[in-house]
Design a protein around this motif. Structure first.
Motif, PDB file in Angstrom:
ATOM      1  N   TYR A  42      35.870  36.028  35.206  1.00 41.63           N
ATOM      2  CA  TYR A  42      36.314  35.493  36.314  1.00 41.63           C
ATOM      3  C   TYR A  42      37.276  34.472  36.016  1.00 41.63           C
ATOM      4  CZ  TYR A  42      33.005  38.906  38.448  1.00 41.63           C
ATOM      5  OH  TYR A  42      32.506  39.783  38.876  1.00 41.63           O
ATOM      6  N   ASP A  45      43.483  35.442  34.986  1.00 37.39           N
ATOM      7  CA  ASP A  45      44.159  35.938  35.981  1.00 37.39           C
ATOM      8  C   ASP A  45      43.847  37.484  36.233  1.00 37.39           C
ATOM      9  OD1 ASP A  45      45.490  33.419  36.156  1.00 37.39           O
ATOM     10  OD2 ASP A  45      46.974  33.882  35.085  1.00 37.39           O
ATOM     11  N   GLN A  46      44.493  37.738  37.526  1.00 41.34           N
ATOM     12  CA  GLN A  46      44.118  39.238  37.928  1.00 41.34           C
ATOM     13  C   GLN A  46      44.612  40.138  36.901  1.00 41.34           C
ATOM     14  OE1 GLN A  46      42.249  40.205  40.576  1.00 41.34           O
ATOM     15  NE2 GLN A  46      42.572  42.247  39.881  1.00 41.34           N
ATOM     16  N   ARG A  47      45.904  39.999  36.549  1.00 42.42           N
ATOM     17  CA  ARG A  47      46.531  40.690  35.659  1.00 42.42           C
ATOM     18  C   ARG A  47      45.920  41.248  34.240  1.00 42.42           C
ATOM     19  NH1 ARG A  47      51.541  39.189  31.915  1.00 42.42           N
ATOM     20  NH2 ARG A  47      51.875  40.777  30.846  1.00 42.42           N
ATOM     21  N   ASP A  50      42.202  42.971  35.184  1.00 49.44           N
ATOM     22  CA  ASP A  50      42.789  44.464  35.085  1.00 49.44           C
ATOM     23  C   ASP A  50      42.883  45.257  33.925  1.00 49.44           C
ATOM     24  OD1 ASP A  50      42.743  44.357  37.945  1.00 49.44           O
ATOM     25  OD2 ASP A  50      44.989  44.288  38.186  1.00 49.44           O
TER      26      ASP A  50
END
Length: 90
Positions: A42, A45-47, A50
């Protein structure tokens, strides 16, 4: 492109070392069947998150084993001193 290969490319690129470190630690924990705090995911970053999720999916179903082996071979020099220290404890 599979997740292990993506992580190898991220390591080679030298970009966002703090975020890539989380991915490296997760890959090592998976390989060593060791604990990994999911809270660490958490923090990235999202990248990168993923990529971590893709790695989990691929690891669970034994996909892309050759790429995983190459990634672990790349990371092994980083963890060997720690592994040897644990093995040599009285």
């Amino acid at each position: 492109m599979n997740a292990a290969k993506k992580i190898r490319l991220l390591i080679d690129s030298g970009e966002s070392p703090e975020q890539v470190q989380v991915l490296k630690e997760m890959a090592i924990a998976l390989q060593m069947k060791d604990d990994f705090s999911i809270d660490r995911l958490y923090q990235i970053d999202q990248r990168y998150f993923d990529v971590a999720m893709d790695l989990l999916k691929e690891w669970r179903f034994d996909h892309h084993i050759a790429s995983r082996s190459k990634l672990i071979d790349m990371l092994l020099p980083e963890v060997m001193p720690a592994v040897l220290a644990v093995c040599n404890e009285p």
